[in-house]
Design an enzyme around this catalytic site. Structure first.
Site, PDB file in Angstrom:
ATOM      1  N   ASP A  37       0.975  -1.159   0.054  1.00 13.52           N
ATOM      2  CA  ASP A  37      -0.013  -0.035   0.096  1.00 13.52           C
ATOM      3  C   ASP A  37       0.974   1.306   0.051  1.00 13.52           C
ATOM      4  O   ASP A  37       1.396   1.582   0.996  1.00 13.52           O
ATOM      5  CB  ASP A  37      -0.837  -0.064   1.407  1.00 13.52           C
ATOM      6  CG  ASP A  37      -1.836   1.103   1.250  1.00 13.52           C
ATOM      7  OD1 ASP A  37      -1.631   1.906   0.278  1.00 13.52           O
ATOM      8  OD2 ASP A  37      -2.663   1.179   2.271  1.00 13.52           O
ATOM      9  N   HIS A  38       1.148   1.918  -1.210  1.00 16.93           N
ATOM     10  CA  HIS A  38       2.013   3.142  -1.394  1.00 16.93           C
ATOM     11  C   HIS A  38       1.348   4.103  -2.038  1.00 16.93           C
ATOM     12  O   HIS A  38       0.389   3.762  -3.043  1.00 16.93           O
ATOM     13  CB  HIS A  38       3.066   2.531  -2.132  1.00 16.93           C
ATOM     14  CG  HIS A  38       4.420   2.129  -1.254  1.00 16.93           C
ATOM     15  ND1 HIS A  38       5.565   2.495  -1.330  1.00 16.93           N
ATOM     16  CD2 HIS A  38       4.221   1.054  -0.315  1.00 16.93           C
ATOM     17  CE1 HIS A  38       6.323   1.913  -0.271  1.00 16.93           C
ATOM     18  NE2 HIS A  38       5.649   1.033   0.113  1.00 16.93           N
ATOM     19  N   THR A 105       3.404   1.622  10.993  1.00 20.76           N
ATOM     20  CA  THR A 105       3.473   3.023  11.207  1.00 20.76           C
ATOM     21  C   THR A 105       3.938   3.717  10.034  1.00 20.76           C
ATOM     22  O   THR A 105       4.133   4.823   9.848  1.00 20.76           O
ATOM     23  CB  THR A 105       4.649   3.004  12.448  1.00 20.76           C
ATOM     24  OG1 THR A 105       5.891   2.623  12.055  1.00 20.76           O
ATOM     25  CG2 THR A 105       4.102   2.561  13.712  1.00 20.76           C
ATOM     26  N   GLY A 106       4.308   3.240   8.815  1.00 13.31           N
ATOM     27  CA  GLY A 106       4.552   3.716   7.661  1.00 13.31           C
ATOM     28  C   GLY A 106       5.740   4.313   7.581  1.00 13.31           C
ATOM     29  O   GLY A 106       6.808   4.217   8.120  1.00 13.31           O
ATOM     30  N   GLU A 107       5.954   5.153   6.175  1.00 17.28           N
ATOM     31  CA  GLU A 107       7.169   5.706   5.821  1.00 17.28           C
ATOM     32  C   GLU A 107       7.061   7.157   5.447  1.00 17.28           C
ATOM     33  O   GLU A 107       5.604   7.417   4.888  1.00 17.28           O
ATOM     34  CB  GLU A 107       7.718   5.130   4.645  1.00 17.28           C
ATOM     35  CG  GLU A 107       8.207   3.401   5.042  1.00 17.28           C
ATOM     36  CD  GLU A 107       6.971   2.680   4.513  1.00 17.28           C
ATOM     37  OE1 GLU A 107       6.018   3.213   3.669  1.00 17.28           O
ATOM     38  OE2 GLU A 107       6.957   1.618   4.844  1.00 17.28           O
ATOM     39  N   ASN A 110       5.595   7.964   1.870  1.00 14.68           N
ATOM     40  CA  ASN A 110       4.085   8.007   1.267  1.00 14.68           C
ATOM     41  C   ASN A 110       3.256   8.877   2.352  1.00 14.68           C
ATOM     42  O   ASN A 110       2.146   9.540   1.736  1.00 14.68           O
ATOM     43  CB  ASN A 110       3.660   6.613   1.707  1.00 14.68           C
ATOM     44  CG  ASN A 110       4.117   5.595   0.776  1.00 14.68           C
ATOM     45  OD1 ASN A 110       4.320   5.725  -0.269  1.00 14.68           O
ATOM     46  ND2 ASN A 110       4.793   4.641   1.548  1.00 14.68           N
ATOM     47  N   GLY A 174      11.244  -3.603  15.734  1.00 13.56           N
ATOM     48  CA  GLY A 174      12.207  -3.264  16.927  1.00 13.56           C
ATOM     49  C   GLY A 174      11.206  -3.784  18.142  1.00 13.56           C
ATOM     50  O   GLY A 174      10.270  -3.986  18.077  1.00 13.56           O
ATOM     51  N   ALA A 177       7.934  -1.723  18.961  1.00 16.23           N
ATOM     52  CA  ALA A 177       7.006  -1.921  17.883  1.00 16.23           C
ATOM     53  C   ALA A 177       6.378  -3.343  18.203  1.00 16.23           C
ATOM     54  O   ALA A 177       5.178  -3.424  18.208  1.00 16.23           O
ATOM     55  CB  ALA A 177       7.490  -1.832  16.352  1.00 16.23           C
ATOM     56  N   THR A 191       9.686  -8.413   7.614  1.00 17.42           N
ATOM     57  CA  THR A 191      10.231  -8.959   6.314  1.00 17.42           C
ATOM     58  C   THR A 191      11.547  -9.458   6.743  1.00 17.42           C
ATOM     59  O   THR A 191      12.530  -9.751   5.877  1.00 17.42           O
ATOM     60  CB  THR A 191      10.526  -7.658   5.580  1.00 17.42           C
ATOM     61  OG1 THR A 191      11.329  -6.616   6.203  1.00 17.42           O
ATOM     62  CG2 THR A 191       9.077  -7.217   4.740  1.00 17.42           C
TER      63      THR A 191
END
Length: 340
Positions: A37-38, A105-107, A110, A174, A177, A191
Site C-alpha cells: 500500500d503505497h 507505522t508507515g514511511e 508515502n 524493533g 513496535a 520482512t
C-alpha cells in the site's frame, strides 16, 4: 503447516499486471497474497503506485486467494475511519476469512504528501495504537464518536460490513513496535527471518497466533540478468536502518541507494532460473517458524517465476516442510517414551 504466498509489489507493476499476477499465483498453487500500500514507488525506475483499495476490489473478481495489506499506514495520509471503511468493503468483496488488514507505522515516502509533519517513531506507534482502536470500534457497526489524542470521529457508522470480524496484523522491526504488536494485534508481520520475534509474539498471544514474513527474489534467464534487472529497480532494498522510514521521496532513495553496490545487493535473496536457489531463500523463514511466507518477484519475468514455482518450488517446499514435521513428531514420541 506453513503456507506460501505471493507478494504483489504495487510499486513496480501496473494494475493490469498485478491482476494477472494474482490470477497466476492462484493457478501456480500459492496459498495467499500480500499487496503493498503505497502512494509513491521507492524509486522512479519502479514507476508505479496504484491505489491499493481499487486493486483489492479488482483482485476479488479474478481469484479466491486470501489477501493481506502489507502494510497499510492508518495514521497520517489516510484517517483511520476511512481505512476502516475501505477494509470492511474489501473484506465483504473477498468473502469470509479472506481479508487481513495489515497495518504499520508507515514511511515518510508515502505519508508526507498531505504536508503534515512526519512524527518521531514513538509518536507513530502511539498514533497507530489509537488508530487501531478507532478502526475496531467502527467495525462494530455502531455509531461512533471519538475524541482522542490524535483523531476525531464525529457520529460515524460503517454500514457495509463483512460477515466475519477482520483480523488486524501489525508489522514490527524493533522491540517497542513488537511490544505494541503483542498488545493489540491479531497477527505479526515482518520482512526479517526473526525467530526471536516469532517466539515473543506467540508467547504473548498463543501458539496459534499467526505470523507472516515476506522477501524478494528475481527470476530471469540467467543469474546475472536477474541481478541486473532487480538492482536497477530495487537498489533501495539495500538501504540500511531507519532511512526507509524517514526519506521523503523516490529521489532521496535513489541517492541513498548509490551506496549499495551491485555485489552487496546480489547477496540478498535468490536470482535467476535455478529452483534450488529459490527454495534455499525460504529456509531462514521456515526455520524461524513463520506460519505464512510471501515471496515477491523483482523484474519482468513474473510469469516464468509463477510457472516454475507451480511446477517445482512450491511442491518441494511443501514436501520438505512435511518431512520436517514428521521428523519432529518422531523425535517427540521418542522423547516421550524415554521419560516413561
Amino acid at each position: 503447516m506453513t503456507q506460501f504466498g505471493y507478494f504483489l509489489s504495487s510499486e513496480e507493476y501496473t494494475p493490469a499486471e498485478l491482476i494477472e499476477q494474482a490470477r497466476l499465483a492462484e493457478e501456480a498453487g500459492f496459498d495467499a497474497l500480500w499487496i503493498s500500500d503505497h502512494f509513491h514507488p521507492w524509486t522512479d525506475a519502479q514507476g508505479q503506485s496504484p491505489f491499493v483499495w481499487s486493486m483489492i476490489g479488482a483482485i476479488s473478481q479474478v481469484c479466491d486467494l486470501p489477501v493481506t495489506t502489507a502494510v497499510t499506514c492508518p495514521t497520517v495520509r489516510t484517517h483511520p475511519a476511512i481505512i476502516a471503511q475501505a477494509a470492511a468493503t474489501s473484506a465483504a468483496l473477498l468473502g469470509p476469512g479472506r481479508f487481513r488488514l495489515g497495518l504499520g507505522t508507515g514511511e515518510a515516502l508515502n505519508e508526507h504528501i498531505t504536508g503534515e509533519v512526519w512524527p518521531h517513531a514513538q509518536q507513530r506507534l502511539d498514533m497507530l495504537e489509537e488508530a487501531i482502536a478507532v478502526i475496531r470500534e467502527l467495525w462494530t457497526g455502531e455509531v461512533v464518536s471519538h475524541e482522542g489524542r490524535f483523531y476525531t470521529v464525529d457520529t460515524a457508522r460503517i454500514y457495509t460490513l463483512p460477515s466475519e470480524p477482520i483480523p488486524i496484523y501489525v508489522s514490527a522491526f524493533g522491540p517497542k513496535a513488537l511490544d505494541l504488536v503483542c498488545d493489540v494485534a491479531d497477527g505479526f508481520i515482518t520482512t526479517q527471518p526473526d525467530a526471536d520475534s516469532v517466539k515473543t509474539f506467540k508467547k504473548a498471544k498463543g501458539a496459534g497466533a499467526p505470523t507472516q514474513a515476506g522477501f524478494k527474489v528475481a527470476w530471469g534467464p540467467s543469474r546475472d540478468e536477474a541481478i541486473d534487472a532487480a538492482y536497477r529497480l530495487w537498489p533501495n532494498s539495500g538501504v540500511p536502518g531507519e532511512l526507509a522510514q524517514v526519506l521523503p521521496s523516490p529521489q532521496h532513495f535513489e541517492q541513498a541507494a548509490k551506496l549499495v553496490t551491485r555485489e552487496k545487493f546480489a547477496e540478498q535473496g535468490a536470482f535467476g532460473p535455478d529452483p534450488d536457489d529459490h527454495i534455499a531463500a525460504f529456509a531462514p523463514y521456515v526455520e524461524a517458524g513463520f506460519d505464512e511466507i510471501y515471496v515477491a518477484n523483482m523484474g519482468p519475468h513474473y510469469a516464468e517465476l509463477m510457472s516454475a514455482y507451480g511446477e517445482s518450488v512450491l511442491p518441494q517446499l511443501r514436501a520438505r516442510k512435511g518431512k520436517r514435521a514428521a521428523a519432529k513428531k518422531t523425535t517427540a514420541k521418542r522423547s516421550s517414551r524415554s521419560k516413561r
